[in-house]
Design an enzyme around this catalytic site. Structure first.
Site, PDB file in Angstrom:
ATOM      1  N   GLY A   8       0.833  -1.208   0.000  1.00 16.22           N
ATOM      2  CA  GLY A   8       0.000   0.000   0.000  1.00 16.22           C
ATOM      3  C   GLY A   8       0.865   1.255   0.000  1.00 16.22           C
ATOM      4  O   GLY A   8       0.558   2.239   0.664  1.00 16.22           O
ATOM      5  N   GLY A  11      -0.499   4.933  -1.137  1.00 18.35           N
ATOM      6  CA  GLY A  11      -1.549   5.614  -0.391  1.00 18.35           C
ATOM      7  C   GLY A  11      -1.039   6.816   0.392  1.00 18.35           C
ATOM      8  O   GLY A  11       0.143   7.169   0.320  1.00 18.35           O
ATOM      9  N   GLN A  12      -1.946   7.423   1.135  1.00 15.68           N
ATOM     10  CA  GLN A  12      -1.626   8.652   1.873  1.00 15.68           C
ATOM     11  C   GLN A  12      -0.438   8.451   2.816  1.00 15.68           C
ATOM     12  O   GLN A  12       0.499   9.247   2.823  1.00 15.68           O
ATOM     13  CB  GLN A  12      -2.855   9.113   2.673  1.00 15.68           C
ATOM     14  CG  GLN A  12      -2.646  10.446   3.380  1.00 15.68           C
ATOM     15  CD  GLN A  12      -3.687  10.718   4.456  1.00 15.68           C
ATOM     16  OE1 GLN A  12      -4.420   9.823   4.881  1.00 15.68           O
ATOM     17  NE2 GLN A  12      -3.767  11.958   4.896  1.00 15.68           N
ATOM     18  N   TYR A 143     -15.384  -1.215   7.494  1.00 16.95           N
ATOM     19  CA  TYR A 143     -13.978  -0.892   7.757  1.00 16.95           C
ATOM     20  C   TYR A 143     -13.642  -1.183   9.231  1.00 16.95           C
ATOM     21  O   TYR A 143     -12.650  -1.834   9.545  1.00 16.95           O
ATOM     22  CB  TYR A 143     -13.735   0.585   7.425  1.00 16.95           C
ATOM     23  CG  TYR A 143     -12.350   1.105   7.703  1.00 16.95           C
ATOM     24  CD1 TYR A 143     -11.229   0.524   7.122  1.00 16.95           C
ATOM     25  CD2 TYR A 143     -12.156   2.213   8.536  1.00 16.95           C
ATOM     26  CE1 TYR A 143      -9.952   1.019   7.365  1.00 16.95           C
ATOM     27  CE2 TYR A 143     -10.885   2.720   8.777  1.00 16.95           C
ATOM     28  CZ  TYR A 143      -9.793   2.120   8.197  1.00 16.95           C
ATOM     29  OH  TYR A 143      -8.537   2.622   8.435  1.00 16.95           O
ATOM     30  N   LYS A 147     -11.126  -3.857  11.021  1.00 21.38           N
ATOM     31  CA  LYS A 147     -10.028  -3.381  11.873  1.00 21.38           C
ATOM     32  C   LYS A 147     -10.033  -4.103  13.216  1.00 21.38           C
ATOM     33  O   LYS A 147      -8.982  -4.465  13.740  1.00 21.38           O
ATOM     34  CB  LYS A 147     -10.101  -1.858  12.051  1.00 21.38           C
ATOM     35  CG  LYS A 147      -9.659  -1.101  10.813  1.00 21.38           C
ATOM     36  CD  LYS A 147      -8.179  -1.346  10.530  1.00 21.38           C
ATOM     37  CE  LYS A 147      -7.808  -1.134   9.097  1.00 21.38           C
ATOM     38  NZ  LYS A 147      -6.436  -1.529   8.761  1.00 21.38           N
TER      39      LYS A 147
HETATM   40  N1  SER Z   1      -9.196   8.058   8.267  1.00 22.18           N
HETATM   41  C1  SER Z   1      -9.972   6.871   8.494  1.00 22.18           C
HETATM   42  C2  SER Z   1     -11.310   6.966   7.894  1.00 22.18           C
HETATM   43  O1  SER Z   1     -11.857   8.026   7.906  1.00 22.18           O
HETATM   44  C3  SER Z   1     -10.080   6.567   9.959  1.00 22.18           C
HETATM   45  O2  SER Z   1      -9.007   5.765  10.324  1.00 22.18           O
HETATM   46  O3  SER Z   1     -11.835   6.023   7.446  1.00 22.18           O
END
Ligand code: SER
Length: 320
Positions: A8, A11-12, A143, A147
């Site tokens: 990854g 990514g940011q 998400y 996690k």
């Molecule tokens: N930046 C993430 C999100 O907004 C949070 O970990 O999904």
């Protein structure tokens, strides 16, 4: 010698972390990877980069063998907002990618794995103020579900196989190099770009929305500090709270107005408001401070000054 694979890396966080790791471990020893998106010129030219999808275990394994990888940092993920648009994709990337990383690391007897978690692991039922390290984890996004599962899996691999797995719950990360993609906290980045470009921003969450946030230099520091921490001193493994700052959108806008007095903000909450409302205001990071010496450097105003400076330069150069 450490041979680190960053999954990854376009990514940011990955795009900046790879460059910092290369400074410490040597350009050839930090391998970036991504699925399709081309990495930045700097990442591509300063060291090895491989295109593959970590969901495909064989591809992951081949790259690890090719470079004799002994450490994996898995940053590939579908974030909260995009995950709600496509929950099955979030499950696939976040869970199958992760289990492949853990399994390949176990089979190759790797030295270490770092798998970030997120404030998205929290949910309604988590105390809103100063969310404790050990608390209710009942997220309402896909998400968040992945996690929490990732944290449990990481700890499972430590206990069951003695694999060195570490992870930290990233807050919303704010940066000016690579844009975040598909997260709920993305407003805290977009606001700076819009302030520079148009002097106004229409925010997709309410003004009183208050979330834990962190500036990229602190995010990189937290990641590398945890990566290098002494395993014997860790009581926790895959789920460290890391605090830095916490502010409402109104406070963020005020901080920008100190530099751009004519900046205007409007509010048009959408489906992301519910996600934001399910997360705490800030976190208790005592465990990270005690077990590996975590200490952030930036506050809101210091971050705002730096963000506006860097985005201002990009704007002057016509890059944004
Ligand atoms: N930046 C993430 C999100 O907004 C949070 O970990 O999904």
């Amino acid at each position: 010698m450490d041979k680190i694979l960053v999954v990854g890396a376009t990514g940011q966080i990955g795009s900046e972390l790879v460059l910092e790791l290369r400074k410490i471990y040597g350009n050839e020893n930090v391998i970036g990877s991504g699925r399709k998106t081309a990495p930045s010129k700097e990442v591509m030219e300063s060291g090895p980069f491989e295109f593959f999808d970590a969901v495909n275990r064989q591809d992951l394994e081949e790259v690890c063998k090719k470079y004799e990888i002994n450490t994996i940092i898995n940053l590939a993920a579908i974030l909260s907002a995009n995950g709600e648009k496509n929950p099955m994709l979030a499950w696939d990337v976040n869970m199958n990618g992760l289990i492949n990383v853990l399994e390949v690391a176990r089979e190759m007897e790797m030295k270490r794995v770092l798998i970030p978690s997120s404030i998205a692991a929290f949910g309604p039922g988590t105390p809103l103020d100063c969310a404790p390290q050990e608390t209710v984890l009942r997220p309402t996004t896909m998400y968040g579900v992945t996690k929490v599962a990732g944290e449990l899996l990481g700890d499972y691999y430590v206990r069951k196989y003695g694999l060195d797995v570490r992870g930290l719950r990233y807050p919303g990360i704010i940066s000016h190099e690579t844009l975040p993609g598909g997260g709920t906290t993305d407003y805290a980045v977009a606001i700076y770009y819009e302030a520079i470009k148009n002097k106004k921003y229409n925010c997709f969450v309410r003004e009183d929305t208050r979330l834990p946030m962190m500036y990229m230099p602190d995010c990189i520091k937290a990641t590398i500090d945890l990566l290098q921490a002494d395993f014997d001193k860790l009581k926790h493994h895959s789920d460290f709270n890391v605090g830095s700052m916490s502010f409402s959108v109104a406070e963020l806008a005020e901080s920008i107005k100190k530099h751009i007095p004519e900046f205007e903000i409007t509010y048009e909450p959408d489906y992301r408001q519910e996600i934001a409302d399910s997360w705490p205001n800030d976190v208790d990071d005592t465990a990270a401070r005690e077990e590996w010496g975590w200490e952030p450097s930036y506050d809101l105003d210091a971050m705002t000054a730096d963000m506006l400076k860097h985005i201002g330069i990009k704007h002057e150069k016509g890059l944004i």
